[in-house]
Scaffold this motif. Structure first.
Motif, PDB file in Angstrom:
ATOM      1  N   VAL A   1     -11.244  -5.939  16.235  1.00 32.40           N
ATOM      2  CA  VAL A   1     -10.304  -5.695  15.135  1.00 32.40           C
ATOM      3  C   VAL A   1     -10.167  -4.196  14.938  1.00 32.40           C
ATOM      4  CG1 VAL A   1      -9.930  -5.894  12.659  1.00 32.40           C
ATOM      5  CG2 VAL A   1     -10.742  -7.869  13.958  1.00 32.40           C
ATOM      6  N   LEU A   2      -8.969  -3.673  15.128  1.00 31.25           N
ATOM      7  CA  LEU A   2      -8.736  -2.237  15.049  1.00 31.25           C
ATOM      8  C   LEU A   2      -7.630  -1.850  14.064  1.00 31.25           C
ATOM      9  CD1 LEU A   2      -9.128  -1.509  18.849  1.00 31.25           C
ATOM     10  CD2 LEU A   2     -10.718  -0.864  17.038  1.00 31.25           C
ATOM     11  N   VAL A   3      -7.084  -2.854  13.380  1.00 27.66           N
ATOM     12  CA  VAL A   3      -6.056  -2.597  12.365  1.00 27.66           C
ATOM     13  C   VAL A   3      -6.304  -3.515  11.170  1.00 27.66           C
ATOM     14  CG1 VAL A   3      -3.592  -2.722  11.789  1.00 27.66           C
ATOM     15  CG2 VAL A   3      -4.290  -1.931  14.053  1.00 27.66           C
ATOM     16  N   ASN A   4      -6.222  -2.965   9.982  1.00 28.02           N
ATOM     17  CA  ASN A   4      -6.145  -3.756   8.756  1.00 28.02           C
ATOM     18  C   ASN A   4      -4.672  -3.886   8.402  1.00 28.02           C
ATOM     19  OD1 ASN A   4      -8.897  -4.196   8.386  1.00 28.02           O
ATOM     20  ND2 ASN A   4      -9.163  -2.335   7.177  1.00 28.02           N
ATOM     21  N   TYR A   5      -4.160  -5.095   8.554  1.00 21.43           N
ATOM     22  CA  TYR A   5      -2.737  -5.382   8.362  1.00 21.43           C
ATOM     23  C   TYR A   5      -2.491  -5.791   6.911  1.00 21.43           C
ATOM     24  CZ  TYR A   5       1.579  -8.197   8.727  1.00 21.43           C
ATOM     25  OH  TYR A   5       2.831  -8.736   8.543  1.00 21.43           O
TER      26      TYR A   5
ATOM     27  N   CYS B   1       3.621   2.325  14.800  1.00 21.12           N
ATOM     28  CA  CYS B   1       2.914   2.339  13.527  1.00 21.12           C
ATOM     29  C   CYS B   1       3.822   1.929  12.378  1.00 21.12           C
ATOM     30  CB  CYS B   1       2.370   3.748  13.301  1.00 21.12           C
ATOM     31  SG  CYS B   1       1.407   3.925  11.821  1.00 21.12           S
ATOM     32  N   ASP B   2       3.345   0.986  11.559  1.00 18.45           N
ATOM     33  CA  ASP B   2       4.014   0.669  10.309  1.00 18.45           C
ATOM     34  C   ASP B   2       3.570   1.671   9.244  1.00 18.45           C
ATOM     35  OD1 ASP B   2       5.216  -1.431  11.576  1.00 18.45           O
ATOM     36  OD2 ASP B   2       3.808  -2.934  10.844  1.00 18.45           O
ATOM     37  N   GLN B   3       4.165   1.608   8.088  1.00 17.43           N
ATOM     38  CA  GLN B   3       3.906   2.624   7.058  1.00 17.43           C
ATOM     39  C   GLN B   3       2.900   2.176   6.005  1.00 17.43           C
ATOM     40  OE1 GLN B   3       7.766   3.281   5.303  1.00 17.43           O
ATOM     41  NE2 GLN B   3       7.818   1.275   4.327  1.00 17.43           N
ATOM     42  N   ASP B   4       2.314   0.997   6.173  1.00 17.21           N
ATOM     43  CA  ASP B   4       1.489   0.465   5.088  1.00 17.21           C
ATOM     44  C   ASP B   4       0.179  -0.174   5.536  1.00 17.21           C
ATOM     45  OD1 ASP B   4       2.750  -1.619   6.368  1.00 17.21           O
ATOM     46  OD2 ASP B   4       3.984  -2.201   4.646  1.00 17.21           O
ATOM     47  N   ASP B   5      -0.238   0.036   6.777  1.00 17.68           N
ATOM     48  CA  ASP B   5      -1.484  -0.537   7.277  1.00 17.68           C
ATOM     49  C   ASP B   5      -2.559   0.539   7.368  1.00 17.68           C
ATOM     50  OD1 ASP B   5      -0.147  -3.037   7.673  1.00 17.68           O
ATOM     51  OD2 ASP B   5       0.701  -2.228   9.531  1.00 17.68           O
ATOM     52  N   LEU B   6      -3.717   0.170   7.902  1.00 20.73           N
ATOM     53  CA  LEU B   6      -4.803   1.117   8.139  1.00 20.73           C
ATOM     54  C   LEU B   6      -5.368   0.886   9.534  1.00 20.73           C
ATOM     55  CD1 LEU B   6      -6.823   1.019   4.772  1.00 20.73           C
ATOM     56  CD2 LEU B   6      -5.355   2.854   5.599  1.00 20.73           C
TER      57      LEU B   6
END
Length: 216
Positions: A194-198, A87-92
């Motif tokens: 699509v399962l992540v908003n980058y 996990c990154d710290q800035d996605d959803l």
């Protein structure tokens, strides 16, 4: 399956709360959130402490700055679970991301990397485009391209055991290494959903310049 979500943070106060909320609200409830802070100097540590005090699923390791790739390697070595998400710290994340990954990984008995498609968004989470994943997934492809972004992937414990046998000393991206290992010794599974908003912005740790691509 118990899924460990591994989150590496560094001065991420601006977007961190949104990302953590999207993890804790996953429909797959058998999860732990293991966070390694990579030496933040802003309010990141305060934010993390507040969440950890309210949710027993959260563990925090406050470490020295070693870079996000090595930070993920360190977490992968010490955390025990059935599967691992990065996990990154800035996605959803979409709420069913881990649930969809679990459906696939609970059936596998070889090193397997599952990953999803993404929406590419600007810094305000305004939609820009859908991710392009029209590539042949293979070991030969992995030598030249990284098509499995870290925040989209979940690996099973078979993959984790294979990966930590010989972690590279000098490598630029953890997710690219995972793609290479799993394509060489196991399976790669792509979910078109699509399962992540980058979130793309000027401070993305994983942004790769054209000159760096040429060097690789």
């Amino acid at each position: 399956m118990k899924i460990a979500v591994l989150l590496s943070t560094f001065n991420g106060e601006k977007y961190l709360k949104e990302q953590i909320e999207s993890i804790l609200s996953q429909s797959h409830k058998d999860l732990i959130l293991y966070i390694r802070d990579d030496g933040s100097s802003d309010n990141t540590k305060i934010i993390l402490g507040n969440y950890a005090s309210k949710d027993r699923r959260i563990t925090i390791d406050y470490g020295r700055n070693i870079g996000y790739t090595r930070s993920f390697f360190e977490m992968l070595k010490v955390v025990e679970a059935d599967a691992y998400a990065f996990c990154d710290q800035d996605d959803l994340w979409m709420s069913d991301k881990l649930e969809r990954a679990n459906r696939i990984l609970e059936k596998t008995r070889v090193p397997t990397l599952w990953f999803s498609n993404v929406n590419i968004c600007d810094e305000n989470m305004k939609y820009v485009s859908k991710g392009n994943r029209d590539y042949l997934l293979s070991f030969s492809n992995s030598l030249f391209m990284n098509v499995t972004q870290g925040m989209t992937m979940v690996i099973n414990n078979y993959a984790r055991k294979q990966i930590i046998k010989a972690l590279p000393i000098n490598i630029m991206y953890h997710d690219w290494w995972f793609y290479k290992v799993c394509s060489a010794f196991g399976d790669i599974v792509f979910d078109e959903q699509v399962l992540v908003n980058y979130r793309r912005h000027g401070n993305n740790a994983s942004e790769l310049s054209y000159n760096k691509r040429l060097k690789i």
